[in-house]
Design an enzyme around this catalytic site. Structure first.
Site, PDB file in Angstrom:
ATOM      1  NE  ARG A   1     -10.779  -1.077   4.147  1.00  9.87           N
ATOM      2  CZ  ARG A   1     -11.320  -1.221   5.352  1.00  9.87           C
ATOM      3  NH1 ARG A   1     -12.461  -1.877   5.493  1.00  9.87           N
ATOM      4  NH2 ARG A   1     -10.732  -0.716   6.412  1.00  9.87           N
TER       5      ARG A   1
ATOM      6  CG  ASP B   1      -1.813   5.387   4.872  1.00 10.95           C
ATOM      7  OD1 ASP B   1      -1.661   4.326   5.504  1.00 10.95           O
ATOM      8  OD2 ASP B   1      -2.906   5.739   4.388  1.00 10.95           O
TER       9      ASP B   1
ATOM     10  CE  LYS C   1      -6.460   8.974   7.891  1.00  8.61           C
ATOM     11  NZ  LYS C   1      -7.078   7.944   8.728  1.00  8.61           N
TER      12      LYS C   1
ATOM     13  CD  GLU D   1      -6.612   5.311   2.476  1.00  2.00           C
ATOM     14  OE1 GLU D   1      -7.594   5.416   3.228  1.00  2.00           O
ATOM     15  OE2 GLU D   1      -5.460   5.091   2.892  1.00  2.00           O
TER      16      GLU D   1
ATOM     17  CE  LYS E   1      -3.149   2.709   2.972  1.00  2.00           C
ATOM     18  NZ  LYS E   1      -4.010   2.756   4.186  1.00  2.00           N
TER      19      LYS E   1
HETATM   20  N1  BES Z   1      -4.092   4.699   6.903  1.00  3.10           N
HETATM   21  C1  BES Z   1      -5.225   4.459   7.699  1.00  3.10           C
HETATM   22  C2  BES Z   1      -4.959   3.481   8.821  1.00  3.10           C
HETATM   23  C3  BES Z   1      -4.104   3.971   9.952  1.00  3.10           C
HETATM   24  C4  BES Z   1      -4.650   4.692  10.984  1.00  3.10           C
HETATM   25  C5  BES Z   1      -2.775   3.646  10.005  1.00  3.10           C
HETATM   26  C6  BES Z   1      -3.869   5.117  12.037  1.00  3.10           C
HETATM   27  C7  BES Z   1      -1.980   4.058  11.061  1.00  3.10           C
HETATM   28  C8  BES Z   1      -2.534   4.788  12.076  1.00  3.10           C
HETATM   29  C9  BES Z   1      -6.351   3.881   6.856  1.00  3.10           C
HETATM   30  O1  BES Z   1      -6.408   4.310   5.543  1.00  3.10           O
HETATM   31  C10 BES Z   1      -7.618   4.307   7.502  1.00  3.10           C
HETATM   32  O2  BES Z   1      -7.893   5.476   7.500  1.00  3.10           O
HETATM   33  N2  BES Z   1      -8.365   3.363   8.033  1.00  3.10           N
HETATM   34  C11 BES Z   1      -9.581   3.651   8.679  1.00  3.10           C
HETATM   35  C12 BES Z   1     -10.576   2.595   8.283  1.00  3.10           C
HETATM   36  C13 BES Z   1     -11.978   2.925   8.694  1.00  3.10           C
HETATM   37  C14 BES Z   1     -12.481   4.108   7.913  1.00  3.10           C
HETATM   38  C15 BES Z   1     -12.825   1.707   8.456  1.00  3.10           C
HETATM   39  C16 BES Z   1      -9.325   3.633  10.183  1.00  3.10           C
HETATM   40  O3  BES Z   1      -8.527   2.798  10.638  1.00  3.10           O
HETATM   41  O4  BES Z   1      -9.870   4.462  10.877  1.00  3.10           O
HETATM   42 ZN    ZN Z   2      -4.662   4.913   4.713  1.00  3.40          ZN
HETATM   43 MN    MN Z   3      -7.536   6.116   5.334  1.00  2.00          MN
END
Ligand code: BES
Ligand code: ZN
Ligand code: MN
Length: 495
Positions: free
Chosen positions: A352, A289, A278, A350, A266
Protein backbone atom coordinates in the site's frame (compact mmCIF):
# COMPACT_ATOMS: atom_id res chain seq x y z
CA UNK A 1 12.71 -16.36 -22.32
CA UNK A 2 8.95 -16.91 -22.50
CA UNK A 3 8.09 -20.11 -24.33
CA UNK A 4 6.01 -19.46 -27.35
CA UNK A 5 2.29 -19.84 -27.10
CA UNK A 6 0.24 -22.31 -29.08
CA UNK A 7 -0.64 -21.20 -32.58
CA UNK A 8 -4.41 -21.15 -33.08
CA UNK A 9 -6.36 -21.67 -36.27
CA UNK A 10 -9.85 -22.65 -37.37
CA UNK A 11 -10.66 -25.66 -39.51
CA UNK A 12 -13.84 -26.78 -41.08
CA UNK A 13 -13.27 -30.53 -41.07
CA UNK A 14 -14.98 -33.78 -40.24
CA UNK A 15 -13.56 -34.86 -36.85
CA UNK A 16 -13.26 -38.42 -38.15
CA UNK A 17 -10.80 -37.47 -40.85
CA UNK A 18 -9.00 -34.52 -39.28
CA UNK A 19 -5.23 -34.94 -39.42
CA UNK A 20 -3.99 -34.20 -35.90
CA UNK A 21 -1.87 -35.65 -33.13
CA UNK A 22 -4.78 -35.46 -30.74
CA UNK A 23 -8.51 -35.08 -31.06
CA UNK A 24 -9.97 -33.57 -27.89
CA UNK A 25 -13.55 -34.26 -26.87
CA UNK A 26 -15.56 -33.98 -23.67
CA UNK A 27 -18.08 -36.56 -22.52
CA UNK A 28 -20.25 -36.78 -19.43
CA UNK A 29 -19.85 -40.01 -17.50
CA UNK A 30 -22.88 -42.28 -17.90
CA UNK A 31 -24.83 -39.73 -19.96
CA UNK A 32 -26.20 -40.56 -23.40
CA UNK A 33 -23.78 -39.67 -26.20
CA UNK A 34 -24.52 -36.22 -27.60
CA UNK A 35 -25.40 -35.86 -31.29
CA UNK A 36 -22.01 -34.48 -32.36
CA UNK A 37 -20.31 -37.64 -31.02
CA UNK A 38 -22.35 -39.93 -33.27
CA UNK A 39 -19.98 -39.91 -36.22
CA UNK A 40 -16.96 -40.51 -33.97
CA UNK A 41 -18.71 -43.38 -32.29
CA UNK A 42 -19.65 -44.87 -35.62
CA UNK A 43 -16.20 -44.45 -37.16
CA UNK A 44 -14.61 -46.14 -34.16
CA UNK A 45 -17.01 -49.07 -34.39
CA UNK A 46 -19.03 -48.01 -31.35
CA UNK A 47 -16.03 -47.45 -29.07
CA UNK A 48 -17.49 -44.41 -27.31
CA UNK A 49 -20.75 -46.20 -26.62
CA UNK A 50 -18.91 -49.26 -25.27
CA UNK A 51 -16.79 -47.08 -22.95
CA UNK A 52 -19.92 -45.37 -21.72
CA UNK A 53 -21.74 -48.65 -21.09
CA UNK A 54 -18.73 -50.11 -19.31
CA UNK A 55 -18.65 -47.02 -17.04
CA UNK A 56 -15.14 -46.22 -18.22
CA UNK A 57 -15.64 -42.60 -19.21
CA UNK A 58 -13.89 -40.28 -16.76
CA UNK A 59 -16.16 -39.32 -13.88
CA UNK A 60 -14.75 -36.09 -12.49
CA UNK A 61 -14.34 -32.82 -14.33
CA UNK A 62 -10.94 -32.46 -15.95
CA UNK A 63 -9.90 -36.10 -15.46
CA UNK A 64 -9.26 -37.60 -18.82
CA UNK A 65 -8.76 -40.77 -20.78
CA UNK A 66 -6.11 -40.83 -23.53
CA UNK A 67 -6.55 -43.42 -26.25
CA UNK A 68 -3.69 -43.98 -28.66
CA UNK A 69 -4.09 -44.85 -32.33
CA UNK A 70 -7.87 -45.11 -32.17
CA UNK A 71 -9.19 -47.38 -34.90
CA UNK A 72 -11.25 -45.60 -37.52
CA UNK A 73 -9.96 -42.10 -36.82
CA UNK A 74 -7.24 -40.25 -38.66
CA UNK A 75 -6.18 -38.61 -35.36
CA UNK A 76 -3.25 -40.32 -33.66
CA UNK A 77 -4.76 -39.89 -30.22
CA UNK A 78 -8.21 -39.37 -28.78
CA UNK A 79 -8.45 -37.46 -25.52
CA UNK A 80 -11.75 -37.82 -23.69
CA UNK A 81 -12.11 -35.24 -20.95
CA UNK A 82 -14.55 -35.82 -18.11
CA UNK A 83 -17.15 -33.15 -17.35
CA UNK A 84 -18.16 -34.01 -13.80
CA UNK A 85 -21.73 -34.20 -12.58
CA UNK A 86 -24.51 -32.83 -14.77
CA UNK A 87 -25.83 -30.68 -11.91
CA UNK A 88 -22.42 -29.08 -11.42
CA UNK A 89 -21.74 -28.32 -15.06
CA UNK A 90 -21.13 -24.58 -15.41
CA UNK A 91 -19.20 -22.18 -17.59
CA UNK A 92 -16.42 -22.20 -14.97
CA UNK A 93 -16.17 -25.98 -15.05
CA UNK A 94 -15.97 -25.70 -18.82
CA UNK A 95 -13.09 -23.20 -18.52
CA UNK A 96 -11.36 -25.55 -16.07
CA UNK A 97 -11.68 -28.58 -18.35
CA UNK A 98 -10.17 -26.64 -21.27
CA UNK A 99 -7.09 -26.05 -19.09
CA UNK A 100 -7.01 -29.70 -18.04
CA UNK A 101 -7.25 -30.70 -21.70
CA UNK A 102 -4.32 -28.47 -22.61
CA UNK A 103 -2.26 -30.06 -19.86
CA UNK A 104 -3.14 -33.61 -20.92
CA UNK A 105 -2.38 -32.88 -24.58
CA UNK A 106 1.05 -31.59 -23.71
CA UNK A 107 1.76 -34.46 -21.31
CA UNK A 108 0.95 -36.92 -24.11
CA UNK A 109 3.65 -35.31 -26.27
CA UNK A 110 1.17 -34.50 -29.00
CA UNK A 111 2.41 -31.52 -31.00
CA UNK A 112 -0.95 -30.65 -32.50
CA UNK A 113 -4.52 -30.96 -31.32
CA UNK A 114 -7.98 -30.44 -32.69
CA UNK A 115 -10.24 -29.27 -29.89
CA UNK A 116 -13.92 -30.16 -30.08
CA UNK A 117 -14.72 -28.89 -26.58
CA UNK A 118 -16.67 -25.92 -28.02
CA UNK A 119 -19.26 -28.45 -29.22
CA UNK A 120 -20.31 -29.02 -25.60
CA UNK A 121 -23.45 -27.33 -24.36
CA UNK A 122 -22.50 -24.67 -21.81
CA UNK A 123 -25.34 -22.97 -19.91
CA UNK A 124 -25.78 -19.38 -21.04
CA UNK A 125 -22.79 -19.35 -23.39
CA UNK A 126 -22.60 -19.25 -27.16
CA UNK A 127 -20.12 -20.69 -29.67
CA UNK A 128 -17.96 -17.56 -29.66
CA UNK A 129 -17.54 -17.68 -25.89
CA UNK A 130 -16.84 -21.41 -25.85
CA UNK A 131 -14.31 -21.15 -28.67
CA UNK A 132 -12.51 -18.20 -27.09
CA UNK A 133 -12.34 -19.91 -23.71
CA UNK A 134 -11.05 -23.15 -25.26
CA UNK A 135 -8.33 -21.24 -27.11
CA UNK A 136 -7.24 -19.68 -23.84
CA UNK A 137 -7.61 -22.77 -21.68
CA UNK A 138 -5.62 -25.02 -24.04
CA UNK A 139 -2.74 -22.58 -24.00
CA UNK A 140 -2.98 -22.16 -20.23
CA UNK A 141 -2.70 -25.91 -19.79
CA UNK A 142 0.32 -26.07 -22.06
CA UNK A 143 2.37 -23.65 -19.95
CA UNK A 144 5.33 -25.23 -18.16
CA UNK A 145 8.00 -23.24 -16.35
CA UNK A 146 11.46 -24.21 -17.56
CA UNK A 147 13.50 -21.00 -17.39
CA UNK A 148 15.83 -21.98 -14.57
CA UNK A 149 16.12 -25.74 -14.70
CA UNK A 150 17.91 -28.36 -16.72
CA UNK A 151 15.65 -30.25 -19.14
CA UNK A 152 14.45 -33.62 -17.80
CA UNK A 153 13.75 -36.82 -19.67
CA UNK A 154 10.07 -36.67 -18.84
CA UNK A 155 9.63 -33.07 -20.00
CA UNK A 156 7.05 -33.11 -22.75
CA UNK A 157 7.67 -30.74 -25.65
CA UNK A 158 5.25 -27.83 -26.05
CA UNK A 159 2.14 -28.26 -28.14
CA UNK A 160 2.64 -26.26 -31.31
CA UNK A 161 -0.80 -25.82 -32.76
CA UNK A 162 -4.42 -26.14 -31.83
CA UNK A 163 -7.24 -26.06 -34.32
CA UNK A 164 -10.84 -25.32 -33.46
CA UNK A 165 -14.08 -25.83 -35.38
CA UNK A 166 -14.72 -22.85 -37.64
CA UNK A 167 -17.55 -20.52 -36.63
CA UNK A 168 -18.61 -17.04 -37.74
CA UNK A 169 -16.02 -14.41 -36.88
CA UNK A 170 -13.49 -16.94 -35.67
CA UNK A 171 -10.42 -15.24 -37.15
CA UNK A 172 -10.92 -12.05 -35.13
CA UNK A 173 -11.77 -14.11 -32.08
CA UNK A 174 -8.62 -16.22 -32.32
CA UNK A 175 -6.48 -13.13 -32.86
CA UNK A 176 -7.79 -11.78 -29.57
CA UNK A 177 -7.39 -15.10 -27.81
CA UNK A 178 -3.81 -15.28 -29.04
CA UNK A 179 -3.13 -11.80 -27.67
CA UNK A 180 -4.58 -12.78 -24.29
CA UNK A 181 -2.46 -15.94 -24.31
CA UNK A 182 0.66 -13.88 -24.94
CA UNK A 183 -0.21 -11.57 -22.04
CA UNK A 184 -1.04 -14.43 -19.69
CA UNK A 185 2.20 -16.23 -20.54
CA UNK A 186 4.23 -13.09 -19.89
CA UNK A 187 2.48 -12.55 -16.57
CA UNK A 188 3.01 -16.16 -15.48
CA UNK A 189 6.58 -16.22 -16.61
CA UNK A 190 7.45 -13.00 -14.76
CA UNK A 191 5.76 -14.14 -11.57
CA UNK A 192 7.37 -17.57 -11.69
CA UNK A 193 10.88 -16.20 -12.12
CA UNK A 194 13.01 -16.16 -8.97
CA UNK A 195 13.56 -12.88 -7.14
CA UNK A 196 17.29 -12.81 -7.84
CA UNK A 197 16.49 -12.62 -11.54
CA UNK A 198 13.18 -10.78 -11.54
CA UNK A 199 14.26 -7.53 -9.87
CA UNK A 200 12.79 -4.05 -10.39
CA UNK A 201 15.42 -3.43 -13.09
CA UNK A 202 14.49 -6.72 -14.77
CA UNK A 203 10.80 -5.78 -14.87
CA UNK A 204 11.77 -2.48 -16.49
CA UNK A 205 13.92 -4.34 -18.98
CA UNK A 206 11.16 -6.77 -19.94
CA UNK A 207 8.66 -3.93 -20.30
CA UNK A 208 11.17 -2.13 -22.52
CA UNK A 209 11.66 -5.25 -24.65
CA UNK A 210 7.91 -5.57 -25.13
CA UNK A 211 7.70 -1.95 -26.20
CA UNK A 212 10.46 -2.58 -28.72
CA UNK A 213 8.79 -5.69 -30.01
CA UNK A 214 5.21 -4.43 -30.32
CA UNK A 215 4.43 -1.57 -32.66
CA UNK A 216 2.77 1.36 -30.94
CA UNK A 217 3.49 0.21 -27.40
CA UNK A 218 5.60 2.78 -25.58
CA UNK A 219 7.53 2.59 -22.36
CA UNK A 220 8.84 5.08 -19.86
CA UNK A 221 11.01 4.13 -16.88
CA UNK A 222 11.65 6.39 -13.89
CA UNK A 223 14.72 5.66 -11.80
CA UNK A 224 15.18 6.72 -8.22
CA UNK A 225 16.50 10.25 -8.83
CA UNK A 226 13.33 11.10 -10.72
CA UNK A 227 11.17 9.50 -8.06
CA UNK A 228 12.92 11.37 -5.24
CA UNK A 229 12.49 14.57 -7.22
CA UNK A 230 8.76 13.87 -7.49
CA UNK A 231 8.51 13.30 -3.75
CA UNK A 232 7.60 9.61 -3.98
CA UNK A 233 8.77 9.05 -0.43
CA UNK A 234 6.35 6.26 0.40
CA UNK A 235 7.51 4.20 -2.57
CA UNK A 236 11.16 5.07 -1.97
CA UNK A 237 10.87 4.22 1.75
CA UNK A 238 10.06 0.60 0.90
CA UNK A 239 12.92 0.39 -1.59
CA UNK A 240 15.48 1.91 0.79
CA UNK A 241 16.57 -1.40 2.26
CA UNK A 242 17.51 -3.08 -0.99
CA UNK A 243 20.46 -2.88 -3.35
CA UNK A 244 17.97 -3.64 -6.13
CA UNK A 245 16.79 -0.08 -6.59
CA UNK A 246 13.17 0.82 -7.36
CA UNK A 247 11.74 1.60 -10.78
CA UNK A 248 8.48 3.15 -11.86
CA UNK A 249 7.47 1.78 -15.24
CA UNK A 250 4.74 3.02 -17.53
CA UNK A 251 3.65 1.09 -20.62
CA UNK A 252 1.40 3.09 -22.86
CA UNK A 253 -0.93 1.86 -25.60
CA UNK A 254 -2.61 4.60 -27.62
CA UNK A 255 -5.02 2.71 -29.81
CA UNK A 256 -7.98 5.03 -29.40
CA UNK A 257 -8.98 8.54 -28.46
CA UNK A 258 -9.88 10.11 -25.14
CA UNK A 259 -8.54 9.65 -21.63
CA UNK A 260 -6.68 6.40 -21.04
CA UNK A 261 -7.80 3.58 -18.79
CA UNK A 262 -5.05 3.02 -16.26
CA UNK A 263 -3.83 -0.14 -14.57
CA UNK A 264 -1.47 0.20 -11.62
CA UNK A 265 0.40 -2.91 -10.50
CA UNK A 266 2.16 -3.77 -7.24
CA UNK A 267 5.62 -4.93 -8.21
CA UNK A 268 7.32 -6.05 -5.02
CA UNK A 269 9.88 -8.38 -6.57
CA UNK A 270 10.52 -9.93 -3.17
CA UNK A 271 8.75 -9.26 0.11
CA UNK A 272 10.73 -10.27 3.17
CA UNK A 273 8.48 -8.06 5.28
CA UNK A 274 11.43 -5.71 5.88
CA UNK A 275 12.24 -4.95 9.53
CA UNK A 276 8.84 -6.50 10.39
CA UNK A 277 10.39 -9.67 9.01
CA UNK A 278 8.14 -12.46 7.82
CA UNK A 279 8.46 -15.93 9.34
CA UNK A 280 10.74 -18.28 7.43
CA UNK A 281 8.01 -20.71 6.34
CA UNK A 282 6.91 -20.08 2.79
CA UNK A 283 8.84 -16.84 2.49
CA UNK A 284 10.04 -18.05 -0.91
CA UNK A 285 6.46 -17.60 -2.14
CA UNK A 286 6.94 -13.88 -1.85
CA UNK A 287 8.60 -13.87 -5.25
CA UNK A 288 4.98 -13.73 -6.46
CA UNK A 289 4.54 -10.36 -4.80
CA UNK A 290 4.95 -8.68 -8.17
CA UNK A 291 1.89 -10.52 -9.51
CA UNK A 292 0.00 -7.23 -9.91
CA UNK A 293 2.88 -5.82 -11.93
CA UNK A 294 3.04 -9.01 -14.00
CA UNK A 295 -0.69 -8.79 -14.74
CA UNK A 296 -0.37 -5.11 -15.64
CA UNK A 297 2.45 -5.80 -18.09
CA UNK A 298 0.60 -8.85 -19.45
CA UNK A 299 -2.63 -6.90 -19.94
CA UNK A 300 -0.79 -4.12 -21.78
CA UNK A 301 0.90 -6.71 -23.98
CA UNK A 302 -2.48 -8.26 -24.76
CA UNK A 303 -4.27 -5.00 -25.62
CA UNK A 304 -1.33 -3.91 -27.77
CA UNK A 305 -1.12 -7.23 -29.61
CA UNK A 306 -4.85 -7.14 -30.35
CA UNK A 307 -4.56 -3.45 -31.31
CA UNK A 308 -7.47 -2.56 -29.09
CA UNK A 309 -9.06 0.76 -30.12
CA UNK A 310 -8.63 2.29 -26.67
CA UNK A 311 -5.96 4.19 -24.77
CA UNK A 312 -4.49 2.19 -21.91
CA UNK A 313 -1.69 3.02 -19.48
CA UNK A 314 -0.05 0.37 -17.35
CA UNK A 315 1.97 1.63 -14.41
CA UNK A 316 4.20 -0.64 -12.36
CA UNK A 317 5.74 0.29 -9.03
CA UNK A 318 8.71 -2.04 -8.71
CA UNK A 319 10.66 -2.38 -5.46
CA UNK A 320 12.21 -5.01 -3.25
CA UNK A 321 11.27 -5.02 0.46
CA UNK A 322 14.38 -5.98 2.47
CA UNK A 323 15.56 -5.55 6.06
CA UNK A 324 18.78 -3.56 6.13
CA UNK A 325 20.55 -0.80 8.00
CA UNK A 326 19.00 1.58 5.47
CA UNK A 327 15.52 0.07 5.60
CA UNK A 328 12.45 2.02 6.72
CA UNK A 329 11.23 1.19 10.22
CA UNK A 330 8.07 0.83 12.25
CA UNK A 331 7.47 4.24 13.79
CA UNK A 332 8.75 6.21 10.80
CA UNK A 333 6.44 8.92 9.53
CA UNK A 334 6.68 9.32 5.77
CA UNK A 335 5.29 12.13 3.64
CA UNK A 336 3.80 10.65 0.49
CA UNK A 337 3.85 12.28 -2.94
CA UNK A 338 0.29 13.48 -2.28
CA UNK A 339 1.56 15.31 0.83
CA UNK A 340 -0.29 13.01 3.21
CA UNK A 341 1.72 11.60 6.10
CA UNK A 342 1.86 7.90 6.92
CA UNK A 343 3.00 6.40 10.20
CA UNK A 344 4.58 3.03 9.52
CA UNK A 345 3.35 0.41 11.98
CA UNK A 346 4.47 -2.58 9.99
CA UNK A 347 7.05 -2.57 7.21
CA UNK A 348 5.37 -5.69 5.84
CA UNK A 349 2.39 -3.56 4.78
CA UNK A 350 4.62 -2.26 1.99
CA UNK A 351 2.34 -2.80 -0.99
CA UNK A 352 0.00 0.00 0.00
CA UNK A 353 2.97 2.32 0.57
CA UNK A 354 4.27 1.96 -2.98
CA UNK A 355 0.78 1.98 -4.50
CA UNK A 356 -0.05 5.22 -2.67
CA UNK A 357 2.56 7.11 -4.67
CA UNK A 358 1.94 5.14 -7.85
CA UNK A 359 -1.77 6.02 -7.70
CA UNK A 360 -1.01 9.70 -7.10
CA UNK A 361 1.46 9.76 -9.99
CA UNK A 362 -0.88 7.92 -12.34
CA UNK A 363 -3.86 10.09 -11.50
CA UNK A 364 -1.85 13.28 -12.05
CA UNK A 365 0.06 12.14 -15.14
CA UNK A 366 -2.30 9.89 -17.03
CA UNK A 367 -5.53 11.69 -15.99
CA UNK A 368 -7.29 8.39 -16.57
CA UNK A 369 -10.96 7.79 -17.34
CA UNK A 370 -10.74 5.07 -14.69
CA UNK A 371 -7.92 3.56 -12.68
CA UNK A 372 -7.65 -0.01 -11.41
CA UNK A 373 -4.83 -1.18 -9.18
CA UNK A 374 -3.88 -4.83 -8.98
CA UNK A 375 -1.93 -6.16 -6.01
CA UNK A 376 -1.04 -9.24 -4.01
CA UNK A 377 -1.88 -6.99 -1.12
CA UNK A 378 -3.11 -8.96 1.88
CA UNK A 379 -2.94 -12.44 3.34
CA UNK A 380 -6.39 -11.61 4.68
CA UNK A 381 -7.74 -11.78 1.14
CA UNK A 382 -6.54 -15.38 0.86
CA UNK A 383 -8.33 -16.11 4.13
CA UNK A 384 -11.53 -14.46 2.90
CA UNK A 385 -11.74 -15.71 -0.69
CA UNK A 386 -9.17 -18.47 -1.02
CA UNK A 387 -7.74 -19.02 -4.49
CA UNK A 388 -10.92 -18.79 -6.54
CA UNK A 389 -11.79 -15.11 -6.60
CA UNK A 390 -9.90 -11.84 -6.63
CA UNK A 391 -11.11 -9.27 -4.09
CA UNK A 392 -12.63 -6.22 -5.77
CA UNK A 393 -12.98 -3.03 -3.74
CA UNK A 394 -14.43 0.24 -4.94
CA UNK A 395 -17.01 2.80 -3.88
CA UNK A 396 -18.14 3.08 -7.50
CA UNK A 397 -21.03 0.64 -7.98
CA UNK A 398 -20.91 0.92 -11.73
CA UNK A 399 -17.19 0.18 -11.90
CA UNK A 400 -17.67 -2.77 -9.52
CA UNK A 401 -20.34 -4.12 -11.85
CA UNK A 402 -18.09 -3.69 -14.90
CA UNK A 403 -15.24 -5.58 -13.26
CA UNK A 404 -17.43 -8.33 -11.83
CA UNK A 405 -19.03 -8.83 -15.24
CA UNK A 406 -15.64 -8.93 -16.97
CA UNK A 407 -14.49 -11.52 -14.44
CA UNK A 408 -17.51 -13.74 -15.14
CA UNK A 409 -17.13 -13.31 -18.87
CA UNK A 410 -13.44 -14.28 -18.74
CA UNK A 411 -14.00 -16.98 -16.14
CA UNK A 412 -11.49 -15.08 -14.01
CA UNK A 413 -13.82 -14.18 -11.23
CA UNK A 414 -13.74 -11.38 -8.71
CA UNK A 415 -15.89 -10.87 -5.65
CA UNK A 416 -16.71 -7.50 -4.13
CA UNK A 417 -15.78 -6.48 -0.60
CA UNK A 418 -17.16 -3.23 0.88
CA UNK A 419 -15.14 -0.04 1.26
CA UNK A 420 -17.48 1.64 3.73
CA UNK A 421 -16.27 4.77 5.53
CA UNK A 422 -16.77 3.03 8.87
CA UNK A 423 -13.61 0.99 8.25
CA UNK A 424 -11.48 4.11 7.80
CA UNK A 425 -11.28 4.60 11.57
CA UNK A 426 -9.02 1.58 11.87
CA UNK A 427 -6.15 3.37 10.14
CA UNK A 428 -6.27 6.54 12.22
CA UNK A 429 -3.27 7.52 14.40
CA UNK A 430 -2.43 10.57 16.51
CA UNK A 431 0.98 10.85 14.84
CA UNK A 432 0.19 11.16 11.15
CA UNK A 433 -2.65 11.43 8.66
CA UNK A 434 -2.92 7.65 8.75
CA UNK A 435 -1.07 4.50 9.72
CA UNK A 436 -0.25 1.71 7.33
CA UNK A 437 -2.14 -1.10 9.05
CA UNK A 438 -5.65 -1.39 10.42
CA UNK A 439 -5.38 -4.35 12.78
CA UNK A 440 -6.82 -7.83 12.47
CA UNK A 441 -10.45 -7.16 11.49
CA UNK A 442 -11.09 -6.79 7.74
CA UNK A 443 -7.43 -6.63 6.78
CA UNK A 444 -8.12 -6.54 3.04
CA UNK A 445 -10.68 -3.77 3.38
CA UNK A 446 -8.53 -1.52 5.56
CA UNK A 447 -5.75 -1.90 2.99
CA UNK A 448 -8.28 -0.77 0.38
CA UNK A 449 -9.29 2.14 2.64
CA UNK A 450 -5.66 3.19 2.83
CA UNK A 451 -5.35 3.20 -0.97
CA UNK A 452 -8.61 5.10 -1.37
CA UNK A 453 -7.01 8.06 0.40
CA UNK A 454 -4.59 8.46 -2.49
CA UNK A 455 -7.21 8.81 -5.20
CA UNK A 456 -8.65 12.30 -5.59
CA UNK A 457 -11.50 12.28 -8.07
CA UNK A 458 -10.96 9.44 -10.51
CA UNK A 459 -13.15 6.37 -10.89
CA UNK A 460 -11.02 3.80 -9.11
CA UNK A 461 -11.07 0.18 -8.01
CA UNK A 462 -8.61 -2.02 -6.18
CA UNK A 463 -8.18 -5.71 -6.99
CA UNK A 464 -6.50 -7.86 -4.34
CA UNK A 465 -5.04 -10.91 -6.08
CA UNK A 466 -3.16 -12.39 -3.11
CA UNK A 467 -5.17 -15.61 -3.50
CA UNK A 468 -5.87 -15.69 -7.23
CA UNK A 469 -2.39 -14.94 -8.58
CA UNK A 470 -1.24 -18.50 -8.09
CA UNK A 471 -2.18 -22.10 -7.26
CA UNK A 472 -4.41 -22.93 -10.15
CA UNK A 473 -3.82 -26.62 -10.63
CA UNK A 474 -0.62 -28.59 -10.74
CA UNK A 475 2.26 -28.07 -11.05
CA UNK A 476 2.29 -25.06 -8.78
CA UNK A 477 2.78 -21.89 -10.79
CA UNK A 478 1.57 -18.37 -11.28
CA UNK A 479 -1.89 -18.22 -12.83
CA UNK A 480 -1.53 -15.07 -14.90
CA UNK A 481 -4.70 -13.79 -13.24
CA UNK A 482 -6.31 -11.34 -13.57
CA UNK A 483 -5.06 -10.65 -17.10
CA UNK A 484 -8.24 -12.29 -18.45
CA UNK A 485 -10.53 -10.10 -16.35
CA UNK A 486 -8.61 -6.89 -17.09
CA UNK A 487 -8.43 -7.44 -20.84
CA UNK A 488 -12.13 -8.34 -20.96
CA UNK A 489 -12.92 -5.14 -19.04
CA UNK A 490 -10.84 -3.09 -21.48
CA UNK A 491 -12.40 -4.78 -24.53
CA UNK A 492 -15.83 -3.90 -23.12
CA UNK A 493 -14.72 -0.29 -22.64
CA UNK A 494 -13.56 -0.13 -26.25
CA UNK A 495 -17.17 -1.01 -27.20
N1 BES B 1 2.57 -9.55 0.03
C1 BES B 1 1.91 -9.59 1.27
C2 BES B 1 0.51 -10.17 1.17
C3 BES B 1 0.41 -11.64 0.92
C4 BES B 1 0.49 -12.54 1.95
C5 BES B 1 0.17 -12.11 -0.35
C6 BES B 1 0.37 -13.90 1.71
C7 BES B 1 0.04 -13.47 -0.60
C8 BES B 1 0.13 -14.35 0.44
C9 BES B 1 1.77 -8.19 1.85
O1 BES B 1 2.80 -7.31 1.55
C10 BES B 1 1.75 -8.35 3.33
O2 BES B 1 2.75 -8.74 3.87
N2 BES B 1 0.63 -8.04 3.95
C11 BES B 1 0.50 -8.16 5.34
C12 BES B 1 -0.26 -6.96 5.84
C13 BES B 1 -0.25 -6.84 7.33
C14 BES B 1 1.14 -6.52 7.81
C15 BES B 1 -1.23 -5.76 7.70
C16 BES B 1 -0.25 -9.46 5.63
O3 BES B 1 -1.16 -9.79 4.85
O4 BES B 1 0.09 -10.14 6.57
ZN1 ZN C 1 3.82 -7.66 -0.16
MN1 MN D 1 4.41 -7.45 2.96
Amino acid sequence: MTQSRISLSPIDADPVSVDTDCLVIGLMHAAALPGWAGSLNEATGGLLERLREAGELPTSAGRSLMLHEPDGLRARRLLIVGLGKPGKWTEHVYAAITRAAGQAVRASRARSAHCLLPLLEVPGRDDAWKTFQAAIGMDHGDYVYTATRTPRDDDAPPTESVTLPAIDGIDALLTRADAVNAGVRTARDLADLPPNICTPAYLAERATQLAEEIDGLEVEVLEEDAMIELGMNALMAVGKGSVNRPRLIRLRWTGGSGAPYALVGKGVTFDTGGISLKPRELMEQMKFDMGGAAATIGALEAVARMKLPLNVDGVVAAVENMPDAGAYRPGDVITSMAGKTIEVHNTDAEGRMILADALTWTERNSKPAAMVDIATLTGACVVALGHHASGIMTRDDELAEELLTAGLEASDRGWRLPLWDEYQKQIETPFADMKNIGGMPAGSITAGCFLSRFVEDTRWAHIDIAGSAWQWGKPESATGRPVGLLVRWLIDRAG
